[in-house]
Design an enzyme around this catalytic site. Structure first.
Site, short mmCIF file in Angstrom:
data_model
loop_
_atom_site.label_atom_id
_atom_site.label_comp_id
_atom_site.label_asym_id
_atom_site.label_seq_id
_atom_site.Cartn_x
_atom_site.Cartn_y
_atom_site.Cartn_z
N GLY A 109 -32.84 -16.19 -15.02
CA GLY A 109 -34.07 -15.92 -14.15
C GLY A 109 -33.55 -15.38 -12.82
N GLN B 18 -34.59 -13.60 -3.98
CA GLN B 18 -32.89 -13.55 -4.26
C GLN B 18 -32.40 -12.20 -3.93
OE1 GLN B 18 -33.33 -15.90 -8.18
NE2 GLN B 18 -31.11 -16.30 -7.44
N CYS C 84 -27.40 -21.14 -10.08
CA CYS C 84 -28.17 -20.46 -9.45
C CYS C 84 -27.36 -19.00 -9.17
CB CYS C 84 -28.93 -20.84 -8.18
SG CYS C 84 -29.91 -19.65 -7.38
N LEU C 85 -28.11 -17.78 -9.22
CA LEU C 85 -27.47 -16.66 -8.96
C LEU C 85 -26.99 -16.49 -7.37
CD1 LEU C 85 -28.91 -14.16 -11.35
CD2 LEU C 85 -26.64 -14.94 -11.51
N HIS D 199 -37.60 -23.35 -11.79
CA HIS D 199 -36.65 -22.97 -10.89
C HIS D 199 -36.91 -21.78 -10.11
CE1 HIS D 199 -32.09 -22.32 -9.99
NE2 HIS D 199 -32.67 -21.39 -9.64
N GLU D 200 -37.68 -20.67 -10.77
CA GLU D 200 -37.66 -19.55 -9.96
C GLU D 200 -38.98 -19.62 -9.03
OE1 GLU D 200 -35.66 -17.25 -10.27
OE2 GLU D 200 -34.59 -18.39 -11.63
N HIS E 137 -37.89 -20.82 -5.91
CA HIS E 137 -37.55 -19.54 -4.93
C HIS E 137 -38.44 -19.16 -4.40
CE1 HIS E 137 -33.28 -19.40 -5.79
NE2 HIS E 137 -33.25 -19.42 -7.02
#
Length: 185
Positions: A60, A65, A110-111, A153-154, A157
Site C-alpha cells: 500500500g 507518503q 511502512c515504506l 493503514h493507508e 496515512h
C-alpha cells in the site's frame, strides 16, 4: 516512476497532516499520481525491477507518503483466497466495520518508516468501504484479513496517523480485546 527517494520518511510534517478531498474529474496530475502509486507497488513486488531500482516491497502507498496532500492511496496484494486485490482509492471512507478486531502478530511495517517497531496494531477484522476510482466511479467493497488491515493503514496515512500511534506504549504486545490475530494461510 516513483522511487524510494520520492517516499518521505517519519518526521516529515506531511505524514502528520490530513490530506484534502480530491475533485472530479481528476486533473492530469492527480490521475498520473494515482497511476504511479499503483505502479510503484507492482514494481516493488517484481523482484527484478525492485532489485534494479532498489525498491522496498510494499502492498500500500498513500499520497501523503510521496509528499502530496490528496486523499488517494493504492493497494496491491492478494487476499486469503489468493485473489488479487489491486486498486486506487480516491476519497476513501469506511462505512461500516466489524466489532471483532485483528492484528498482525509480527507487527506492521511502512515504506515511510525505516525501522522495525514492535507491537500489535489493532484493526477491524472486516470493513465495508467506499471510494472513487480513477475514472470517477463510486465503488463499495467488503474487505477482510490483510486487505482490510492494509486499507485501514493507508486510510490512517490520509488522516495524518502512523501505524505505531495505535500500539500500546506501555505494553506493545498486550492482548487486544475481542480480537483474533491475522495469519497468512
Amino acid at each position: 516512476m516513483i522511487l524510494m527517494e520520492h517516499i518521505i520518511r517519519e518526521g516529515h510534517p506531511t505524514l502528520r497532516t490530513r490530506a484534502e478531498e480530491v475533485t472530479f474529474p481528476l486533473s492530469v496530475e492527480d490521475r498520473q499520481l494515482a497511476e504511479d502509486m499503483l505502479q510503484y507497488l507492482k514494481n516493488s513486488q517484481d523482484s527484478e525491477i525492485a532489485e534494479k531500482y532498489n525498491l522496498r516491497g510494499g502492498i500500500g502507498l498513500a499520497a501523503n507518503q510521496v509528499n502530496c496532500l490528496k486523499r488517494i492511496f493504492a493497494l496491491h496484494l492478494t487476499d486469503d483466497a489468493g485473489e488479487l486485490v489491486s486498486f486506487v482509492a480516491i476519497n476513501p471512507k469506511i462505512v461500516s466495520h466489524s466489532v471483532e478486531q485483528t492484528y498482525i502478530e509480527s507487527g506492521e511495517g511502512c515504506l515511510s518508516v525505516d525501522r522495525a517497531i514492535p507491537g500489535y496494531v489493532p484493526r477491524y477484522a472486516r470493513i465495508t468501504a467506499k471510494f472513487m476510482t480513477i475514472d470517477g466511479e463510486e465503488k463499495k467493497i467488503r474487505l477482510k484479513g490483510l486487505p482490510a488491515i492494509a486499507f485501514q493503514h493507508e486510510l490512517d496515512h490520509l488522516n495524518g496517523i502512523m501505524f505505531y500511534d495505535h500500539i500500546n506504549e506501555k505494553e506493545p504486545f498486550a492482548p487486544i480485546p475481542n480480537s483474533t490475530p491475522f495469519e497468512r494461510v
